[in-house]
Design a protein around this motif. Structure first.
Motif, PDB file in Angstrom:
ATOM      1  N   LEU A 159       0.847  -1.206   0.000  1.00 47.59           N
ATOM      2  CA  LEU A 159       0.000   0.000   0.000  1.00 47.59           C
ATOM      3  C   LEU A 159       0.881   1.254   0.000  1.00 47.59           C
ATOM      4  O   LEU A 159       1.917   1.301   0.666  1.00 47.59           O
ATOM      5  CB  LEU A 159      -0.911  -0.014   1.236  1.00 47.59           C
ATOM      6  N   SER A 160       0.440   2.268  -0.740  1.00 45.97           N
ATOM      7  CA  SER A 160       1.211   3.512  -0.815  1.00 45.97           C
ATOM      8  C   SER A 160       1.098   4.283   0.497  1.00 45.97           C
ATOM      9  O   SER A 160       0.175   4.073   1.296  1.00 45.97           O
ATOM     10  CB  SER A 160       0.674   4.384  -1.944  1.00 45.97           C
ATOM     11  N   ASN A 161       2.014   5.216   0.663  1.00 48.93           N
ATOM     12  CA  ASN A 161       1.992   6.067   1.853  1.00 48.93           C
ATOM     13  C   ASN A 161       0.658   6.813   1.985  1.00 48.93           C
ATOM     14  O   ASN A 161       0.088   6.915   3.064  1.00 48.93           O
ATOM     15  CB  ASN A 161       3.153   7.057   1.744  1.00 48.93           C
ATOM     16  N   LEU A 167      -6.009   5.325   6.003  1.00 51.13           N
ATOM     17  CA  LEU A 167      -6.451   4.277   6.924  1.00 51.13           C
ATOM     18  C   LEU A 167      -6.099   4.580   8.381  1.00 51.13           C
ATOM     19  O   LEU A 167      -6.795   4.162   9.314  1.00 51.13           O
ATOM     20  CB  LEU A 167      -5.802   2.941   6.494  1.00 51.13           C
ATOM     21  N   LEU A 168      -5.012   5.321   8.565  1.00 49.04           N
ATOM     22  CA  LEU A 168      -4.423   5.510   9.893  1.00 49.04           C
ATOM     23  C   LEU A 168      -5.407   5.913  10.999  1.00 49.04           C
ATOM     24  O   LEU A 168      -5.343   5.368  12.108  1.00 49.04           O
ATOM     25  CB  LEU A 168      -3.312   6.561   9.789  1.00 49.04           C
ATOM     26  N   PRO A 169      -6.342   6.839  10.754  1.00 49.28           N
ATOM     27  CA  PRO A 169      -7.221   7.264  11.854  1.00 49.28           C
ATOM     28  C   PRO A 169      -8.073   6.142  12.447  1.00 49.28           C
ATOM     29  O   PRO A 169      -8.529   6.256  13.588  1.00 49.28           O
ATOM     30  CB  PRO A 169      -8.118   8.333  11.196  1.00 49.28           C
ATOM     31  N   VAL A 170      -8.315   5.075  11.666  1.00 52.95           N
ATOM     32  CA  VAL A 170      -9.166   3.989  12.179  1.00 52.95           C
ATOM     33  C   VAL A 170      -8.385   2.678  12.315  1.00 52.95           C
ATOM     34  O   VAL A 170      -8.972   1.621  12.519  1.00 52.95           O
ATOM     35  CB  VAL A 170     -10.402   3.777  11.274  1.00 52.95           C
ATOM     36  N   LEU A 171      -7.062   2.755  12.191  1.00 58.97           N
ATOM     37  CA  LEU A 171      -6.222   1.555  12.272  1.00 58.97           C
ATOM     38  C   LEU A 171      -5.522   1.504  13.631  1.00 58.97           C
ATOM     39  O   LEU A 171      -4.904   2.477  14.047  1.00 58.97           O
ATOM     40  CB  LEU A 171      -5.163   1.584  11.156  1.00 58.97           C
ATOM     41  N   ASP A 172      -5.616   0.342  14.300  1.00 55.22           N
ATOM     42  CA  ASP A 172      -4.902   0.193  15.573  1.00 55.22           C
ATOM     43  C   ASP A 172      -3.525  -0.426  15.388  1.00 55.22           C
ATOM     44  O   ASP A 172      -2.642  -0.224  16.221  1.00 55.22           O
ATOM     45  CB  ASP A 172      -5.734  -0.659  16.536  1.00 55.22           C
ATOM     46  N   GLY A 173      -3.345  -1.200  14.320  1.00 57.25           N
ATOM     47  CA  GLY A 173      -2.038  -1.806  14.101  1.00 57.25           C
ATOM     48  C   GLY A 173      -2.013  -2.619  12.830  1.00 57.25           C
ATOM     49  O   GLY A 173      -3.057  -3.011  12.304  1.00 57.25           O
ATOM     50  N   ALA A 174      -0.784  -2.859  12.333  1.00 60.07           N
ATOM     51  CA  ALA A 174      -0.642  -3.636  11.098  1.00 60.07           C
ATOM     52  C   ALA A 174       0.435  -4.698  11.274  1.00 60.07           C
ATOM     53  O   ALA A 174       1.419  -4.501  11.994  1.00 60.07           O
ATOM     54  CB  ALA A 174      -0.289  -2.717   9.924  1.00 60.07           C
ATOM     55  N   MET A 175       0.205  -5.822  10.607  1.00 61.08           N
ATOM     56  CA  MET A 175       1.206  -6.881  10.494  1.00 61.08           C
ATOM     57  C   MET A 175       1.682  -6.860   9.036  1.00 61.08           C
ATOM     58  O   MET A 175       0.860  -6.961   8.118  1.00 61.08           O
ATOM     59  CB  MET A 175       0.587  -8.253  10.791  1.00 61.08           C
ATOM     60  N   ILE A 176       2.991  -6.702   8.832  1.00 61.60           N
ATOM     61  CA  ILE A 176       3.522  -6.569   7.464  1.00 61.60           C
ATOM     62  C   ILE A 176       4.475  -7.721   7.157  1.00 61.60           C
ATOM     63  O   ILE A 176       5.378  -8.018   7.941  1.00 61.60           O
ATOM     64  CB  ILE A 176       4.292  -5.229   7.306  1.00 61.60           C
ATOM     65  N   ASP A 177       4.272  -8.337   5.993  1.00 59.16           N
ATOM     66  CA  ASP A 177       5.170  -9.401   5.529  1.00 59.16           C
ATOM     67  C   ASP A 177       6.353  -8.787   4.788  1.00 59.16           C
ATOM     68  O   ASP A 177       6.149  -8.053   3.819  1.00 59.16           O
ATOM     69  CB  ASP A 177       4.445 -10.318   4.533  1.00 59.16           C
ATOM     70  N   LEU A 178       7.552  -9.124   5.251  1.00 57.61           N
ATOM     71  CA  LEU A 178       8.755  -8.805   4.469  1.00 57.61           C
ATOM     72  C   LEU A 178       9.224 -10.138   3.894  1.00 57.61           C
ATOM     73  O   LEU A 178       9.681 -11.003   4.627  1.00 57.61           O
ATOM     74  CB  LEU A 178       9.824  -8.177   5.372  1.00 57.61           C
ATOM     75  N   THR A 185      15.685 -11.023  -5.255  1.00 55.53           N
ATOM     76  CA  THR A 185      15.044 -12.152  -4.577  1.00 55.53           C
ATOM     77  C   THR A 185      13.553 -11.882  -4.414  1.00 55.53           C
ATOM     78  O   THR A 185      12.711 -12.759  -4.650  1.00 55.53           O
ATOM     79  CB  THR A 185      15.666 -12.374  -3.177  1.00 55.53           C
ATOM     80  N   HIS A 186      13.227 -10.653  -4.015  1.00 58.94           N
ATOM     81  CA  HIS A 186      11.822 -10.304  -3.794  1.00 58.94           C
ATOM     82  C   HIS A 186      11.038 -10.405  -5.100  1.00 58.94           C
ATOM     83  O   HIS A 186       9.906 -10.923  -5.132  1.00 58.94           O
ATOM     84  CB  HIS A 186      11.722  -8.886  -3.206  1.00 58.94           C
ATOM     85  N   ARG A 187      11.662  -9.950  -6.194  1.00 61.10           N
ATOM     86  CA  ARG A 187      10.989 -10.031  -7.496  1.00 61.10           C
ATOM     87  C   ARG A 187      10.820 -11.491  -7.912  1.00 61.10           C
ATOM     88  O   ARG A 187       9.786 -11.871  -8.457  1.00 61.10           O
ATOM     89  CB  ARG A 187      11.810  -9.281  -8.559  1.00 61.10           C
ATOM     90  N   VAL A 197       7.329  -2.032   0.530  1.00 61.68           N
ATOM     91  CA  VAL A 197       7.217  -2.786   1.793  1.00 61.68           C
ATOM     92  C   VAL A 197       8.074  -2.118   2.861  1.00 61.68           C
ATOM     93  O   VAL A 197       7.634  -1.894   3.995  1.00 61.68           O
ATOM     94  CB  VAL A 197       7.650  -4.260   1.594  1.00 61.68           C
ATOM     95  N   ILE A 198       9.308  -1.787   2.481  1.00 65.95           N
ATOM     96  CA  ILE A 198      10.214  -1.116   3.429  1.00 65.95           C
ATOM     97  C   ILE A 198       9.624   0.243   3.827  1.00 65.95           C
ATOM     98  O   ILE A 198       9.621   0.623   4.998  1.00 65.95           O
ATOM     99  CB  ILE A 198      11.621  -0.926   2.801  1.00 65.95           C
ATOM    100  N   ASP A 199       9.097   0.974   2.839  1.00 67.46           N
ATOM    101  CA  ASP A 199       8.473   2.277   3.137  1.00 67.46           C
ATOM    102  C   ASP A 199       7.321   2.100   4.118  1.00 67.46           C
ATOM    103  O   ASP A 199       7.143   2.896   5.054  1.00 67.46           O
ATOM    104  CB  ASP A 199       7.923   2.923   1.854  1.00 67.46           C
ATOM    105  N   SER A 200       6.494   1.076   3.891  1.00 69.95           N
ATOM    106  CA  SER A 200       5.327   0.848   4.767  1.00 69.95           C
ATOM    107  C   SER A 200       5.784   0.540   6.190  1.00 69.95           C
ATOM    108  O   SER A 200       5.225   1.052   7.167  1.00 69.95           O
ATOM    109  CB  SER A 200       4.481  -0.323   4.242  1.00 69.95           C
TER     110      SER A 200
END
Ligand code: SF4
Ligand code: SF4
Length: 291
Positions: A159-161, A167-178, A185-187, A197-200
């Motif tokens: 997701l972009s910045n 989403l931030l005002p209604v988000l309590d937390g996120a789990m992000i897959d690296l 390798t990622h590609r 992903v790193i930015d997020s």
């Protein structure tokens, strides 16, 4: 369609998708094409082509015409959950996906309320249905009976910045897959690079909304072991409360080339945990299982 979500599955109780006991909504559709996906039928959107109908041994699938368009109908009462239909779908989709309005999901949540600490939206890639998620989380926060539930997102981090900011005002937390460290390798694994992903991860951490970073260790494929110093340098800079969850690659649900990849043993995960720890990464959480 802001008012309707395309949902692959709903699990009424989970204790591995965020803190406490959570109702988890798995959205349909993903923008990654991970070779190791253990739910590949969550990737595509069903176009009601009808190809899966003959595969169903219990005639639980049929095709109707609605607004001059074909529409596949799944009869849950006849379905034995054999999943043969998933194996033949050429779109990596499922005829069992369902559409839910915010109101329908709120009704489901109210039915389980006494057992829940929160709601997690997962996928597929949940953030592809961002406007719906914002509506659902806003409705939860605005409802006196539900407002104590934490609202969390499980995401591949693409997701972009500006999306996160909505989403931030209604988000309590996120789990992000690296999913790996180096771009190549990622590609290779996902079809996309990992800059977003790193930015997020960095953005959510700066906003106090990063609950967990998840690393799936695939020995010899994902590069967390060979790039451990660089990975640790990124992770050790995160706030101490952020969980670093290590998962061990297994073959369950996987199709295609990734079935030839080696599975990850408990010893290999512990080795990675030790090497990250030696480089200053704390709050490491080991896998719940190696099955
Ligand atoms: S689930 Fe797949 S095969 Fe079945 S109707 Fe939808 S797109 Fe076609
Ligand atoms: S999972 Fe259900 S709908 Fe799919 S083939 Fe099996 S019985 Fe039919």
């Amino acid at each position: 369609m802001t008012n309707i979500a395309v949902v692959n599955q709903i699990i009424p109780f989970s204790c591995v998708d965020g803190p406490g006991s959570r109702l988890v909504i798995f959205m349909q559709g993903c923008n990654y094409r991970c070779k190791n996906c253990h739910n590949p039928h969550t990737i595509g959107l069903c176009d009601s082509c009808g190809d899966c109908l003959p595969s169903c041994p219990t005639q639980a699938l049929s095709l109707i015409t609605s607004n001059n368009k074909p529409q596949v109908i799944w009869n849950e009462a006849l379905c034995t959950q054999c999943d043969l239909c998933l194996t033949v779908c050429p779109k990596q989709s499922s005829p069992k996906t369902q559409r839910y309005s915010v109101e329908q999901l709120l009704t489901l949540i109210r039915q389980q309320l006494q057992f829940l600490n929160g709601i997690t939206i997962s996928g597929g890639e949940a953030s592809l249905q961002l406007p719906f998620i914002i509506k659902l989380f806003s409705a939860i926060k605005a409802d006196k009976e539900l407002a104590h539930l934490t609202c969390m997102l499980d995401s591949n981090g693409s997701l972009s910045n500006s999306g996160w900011q909505q989403l931030l005002p209604v988000l309590d937390g996120a789990m992000i897959d690296l999913k790996s460290w180096l771009q190549d390798t990622h590609r290779y694994i996902t079809g996309r690079d990992n800059h977003r992903v790193i930015d997020s991860i960095e953005f959510l951490a700066s906003q106090g909304k990063l609950y967990e970073v998840r690393l799936l260790h695939i020995p010899g494929v994902s590069d967390f072991d060979s790039e451990v110093t660089a990975v640790a340098s990124q992770l050790q800079a995160l706030p101490k409360k952020v969980r670093i969850k290590l998962n061990a690659f297994q073959h369950h649900g996987v199709t295609g080339a990734a079935l030839n990849w080696p599975i990850c043993s408990e010893a290999q995960i512990k080795q990675l945990a030790t090497e990250l720890c030696q480089r200053g990464v704390h709050n490491i959480v080991l896998p719940n299982s190696y099955l």
